[in-house]
Design an enzyme around this catalytic site. Structure first.
Site, short mmCIF file in Angstrom:
data_model
loop_
_atom_site.label_atom_id
_atom_site.label_comp_id
_atom_site.label_asym_id
_atom_site.label_seq_id
_atom_site.Cartn_x
_atom_site.Cartn_y
_atom_site.Cartn_z
N ASP A 116 47.28 46.70 33.07
CA ASP A 116 45.99 46.91 33.73
C ASP A 116 46.21 47.67 35.03
OD1 ASP A 116 43.22 46.66 33.98
OD2 ASP A 116 43.42 44.93 35.28
N HIS A 123 36.22 50.52 44.04
CA HIS A 123 36.55 49.12 43.81
C HIS A 123 37.67 48.66 44.75
CE1 HIS A 123 37.47 45.36 41.82
NE2 HIS A 123 38.72 45.76 41.61
N GLU A 187 35.69 41.87 35.10
CA GLU A 187 36.05 43.22 35.51
C GLU A 187 35.68 44.15 34.36
OE1 GLU A 187 39.55 42.62 38.82
OE2 GLU A 187 40.13 43.37 36.84
N GLU A 189 35.88 47.38 32.49
CA GLU A 189 36.94 48.39 32.44
C GLU A 189 36.85 49.19 31.14
OE1 GLU A 189 40.82 46.98 33.39
OE2 GLU A 189 40.11 45.37 34.69
N ASP A 221 38.26 42.30 31.75
CA ASP A 221 39.46 41.60 32.20
C ASP A 221 39.01 40.44 33.09
OD1 ASP A 221 42.22 41.20 32.31
OD2 ASP A 221 42.40 42.30 34.18
N ARG A 225 39.01 34.47 40.69
CA ARG A 225 39.28 35.04 42.01
C ARG A 225 39.95 34.04 42.95
NH1 ARG A 225 39.25 40.31 40.89
NH2 ARG A 225 37.24 41.01 40.05
N GLN A 228 43.53 33.88 41.84
CA GLN A 228 44.14 35.17 42.17
C GLN A 228 44.43 35.29 43.67
OE1 GLN A 228 41.61 38.49 41.23
NE2 GLN A 228 43.08 40.02 41.94
N LYS A 241 44.52 36.14 35.94
CA LYS A 241 44.11 37.18 34.99
C LYS A 241 44.51 36.87 33.55
CE LYS A 241 42.92 40.55 38.03
NZ LYS A 241 41.70 41.37 37.99
N THR A 245 41.51 38.39 28.14
CA THR A 245 41.03 39.75 28.31
C THR A 245 40.28 40.11 27.04
OG1 THR A 245 42.90 40.37 29.71
CG2 THR A 245 41.66 42.16 28.67
N GLU A 346 32.31 42.03 43.95
CA GLU A 346 31.68 43.08 44.73
C GLU A 346 30.16 42.93 44.75
OE1 GLU A 346 33.75 47.11 43.79
OE2 GLU A 346 34.10 45.75 42.09
#
Length: 398
Positions: A116, A123, A187, A189, A221, A225, A228, A241, A245, A346
Site C-alpha cells: 500500500d 491526503h 481508505e 483507494e 484499506d 486509527r 495505528q 491496517k 483490506t 480527514e
C-alpha cells in the site's frame, strides 16, 4: 453495440468487460466477464472452443490467465468483444450468459503480495496536520519517492465480506490499553493487479508498467486509527491496517481504461531518473464514497502526486521480484476540498468535526455501518466506464 439484452448504454458495456470469478448454485469457481447485468461464463466458452487461452480460463482464479501477458490479454479481449457484438455468435454465447442475480462473486485473484502506497499529496498533508500539528505536514522524503508499506495478502477480501472490528493496543491517559478500536476508518483507494512476474534482482521501469499490470480494482484499506497512532512510529502501519483490506470483485483491464489516462500533477522538485515517467500520466477515475447509503465524498484520482507507473518502478528498484497476483494500492485518494477526501479521519478532521448522517453524527465507523466505494472513468466516444464497487459492513469485535 452489443446484442446482449440491456447492455448497450450500461457502464459495463463492451468498452469495459471486467473480469471476475463467480460461483452458481454452490458450484465450483468459474472465470467470467461482466456485460451489463450478465456474466459471460468464460470457462464454458473456453471449454466450447469459443475463446482460446491455453486452458487458463477454466481455472478457479485469474492468476494463470494474467500470467500469459499482454498480447494474450489483448487477443482474448478482442475475441470476447467479437462474440458479444456479432449476432452470428448469439446462439453459441447466449446459453453462457448468467444473470448477476444468480451468482456469488468471489475474490478474483489469489493475492501473492500486497503493498500500500501513500501517494496523494492532499491526503498526506491532511494527515500530517492532524497527527503532527505545528510541524511541516509533509516529511522531507515525501516528494522524492512514493512512500509505502507491506501489508497482509491473507486478509485481502472480496467486496461484500463483513469486516470485524479489530482489537489491539491504543494509548490512553493511564497508558496503553487493549480493546476494540474506537476510531475505525476507511481508505478509498485504487489497486493495481500484477499479471506478468519479474525475476529477483530485476528492476521494472516506468515504461514497463503496461507489460506487467493486468488491471485495476477499487480498494478499501480499512484502518484502525487509534491502533495505528500508537504503533506506527518508528516502523509504520501494522495491526491498525492488517485486519482487512476489501477489493472489488471485478478487475477492470488496462485496455478498458485507454481513454482515462490524463496528465498527472507536476512534480517539484524533479524526481530521480528511475521515477521519471514520460509521459507523466495518471488516471481520470472519479471515486464516490457512500456511508450508510449517503454520499459523503467524491475523491478524484487524477490529483494523485505519484503515478501507478512510478509506484511499480519504486516497488522493484531494489530488485524485489513481482509475482503474478501481486496487488499494490495507491494509498488514500483525496482531493483539495473536504468533500473530496478518501478517509473519515480527514472528513471529520480527526474527530473534531463529526459528519451528519441522517439523524446521527459520526466521526468514525460504528458497528453496523456500511461503506460503499464506486468509481467511473471516461471511455471511448464519450461513454462512461464503471469500476466494480467495493462494499463492506462493520461487525462487532470478537
Amino acid at each position: 453495440m452489443t446484442w446482449v439484452t440491456g447492455a448497450d448504454g450500461s457502464p459495463y458495456g463492451v468498452t469495459n468487460l471486467p473480469y471476475g470469478v463467480f460461483r452458481q448454485d454452490g458450484g465450483s469457481p468459474r472465470i467470467g466477464v461482466r456485460i451489463g447485468s450478465w456474466v459471460f461464463d468464460l470457462a464454458g466458452a473456453e471449454a466450447a472452443d469459443l475463446v482460446l487461452a491455453a486452458g487458463t480460463l477454466c481455472r478457479p482464479t485469474l492468476n494463470d490467465f494474467m500470467a500469459l501477458g499482454r498480447p494474450q490479454w489483448t487477443a482474448v479481449r478482442q475475441r470476447i468483444t467479437e462474440l458479444l457484438t456479432d449476432p452470428a455468435h448469439r446462439s453459441a454465447v447466449e446459453p453462457l450468459l448468467v444473470s448477476l442475480d444468480e451468482v456469488e462473486l468471489l475474490l478474483p485473484v489469489e493475492v501473492a503480495d500486497y503493498v500500500d502506497f501513500y501517494s496523494s499529496e492532499h491526503h498526506a498533508a491532511n494527515v500530517g496536520q492532524i497527527f503532527r500539528p505545528g510541524q511541516p505536514p509533509l516529511l522531507p522524503n515525501w516528494k522524492h519517492l512514493p512512500i509505502g508499506y507491506h501489508g497482509r495478502a491473507g486478509t485481502v477480501v472480496v467486496s461484500g465480506t463483513p469486516v470485524v472490528r479489530p482489537v489491539g493496543q491504543r494509548a490512553s491517559a493511564e497508558g496503553p490499553v487493549t480493546g476494540p478500536s474506537v476510531r475505525l476508518d476507511i481508505e478509498a483507494e485504487v489497486g493495481f493487479v500484477v499479471g506478468v512476474p519479474s525475476a529477483l534482482g530485476d528492476r521494472v521501469s516506468v515504461d514497463e508498467f503496461a507489460d506487467h499490470v493486468f488491471g485495476v480494482v477499487l480498494v478499501n484499506d480499512w484502518s484502525a486509527r487509534d491502533i495505528q497512532a500508537w504503533e506506527y512510529q518508528p516502523l509504520g502501519p501494522f495491526l491498525g491496517k492488517s485486519f482487512a483490506t476489501s477489493v472489488s470483485a471485478w478487475v477492470t483491464p488496462l485496455d478498458a481504461l485507454a481513454d482515462a489516462f490524463v496528465p498527472a500533477p507536476d512534480q517539484d522538485p524533479p524526481v530521480v531518473d528511475y521515477l521519471r515517467d514520460v509521459p507523466h500520466r495518471g488516471l481520470d477515475l472519479r471515486l464516490a464514497v457512500e456511508w450508510n447509503g449517503e454520499r459523503v465524498s467524491e475523491p478524484p484520482f487524477a490529483t494523485m502526486y505519484w503515478t501507478p507507473a512510478q509506484q511499480l518502478a519504486h516497488l522493484t528498484v531494489n530488485g524485489a521480484s513481482l509475482r503474478t497476483g501481486d496487488l499494490y494500492a495507491s494509498g488514500t485518494v483525496s482531493g483539495p476540498d473536504r468533500g473530496q477526501v478518501g478517509s473519515f479521519l480527514e472528513l471529520s478532521w480527526g474527530g473534531a468535526e463529526p459528519v451528519r448522517l441522517g439523524d446521527e453524527s459520526r466521526a468514525f465507523l460504528a458497528d453496523g455501518d456500511t461503506v460503499t466505494i464506486t468509481a467511473t472513468a471516461p471511455g471511448p466516444d464519450g461513454t462512461t466506464i464503471a469500476l466494480g464497487e467495493v462494499t463492506g459492513t462493520v461487525r462487532p469485535a470478537r
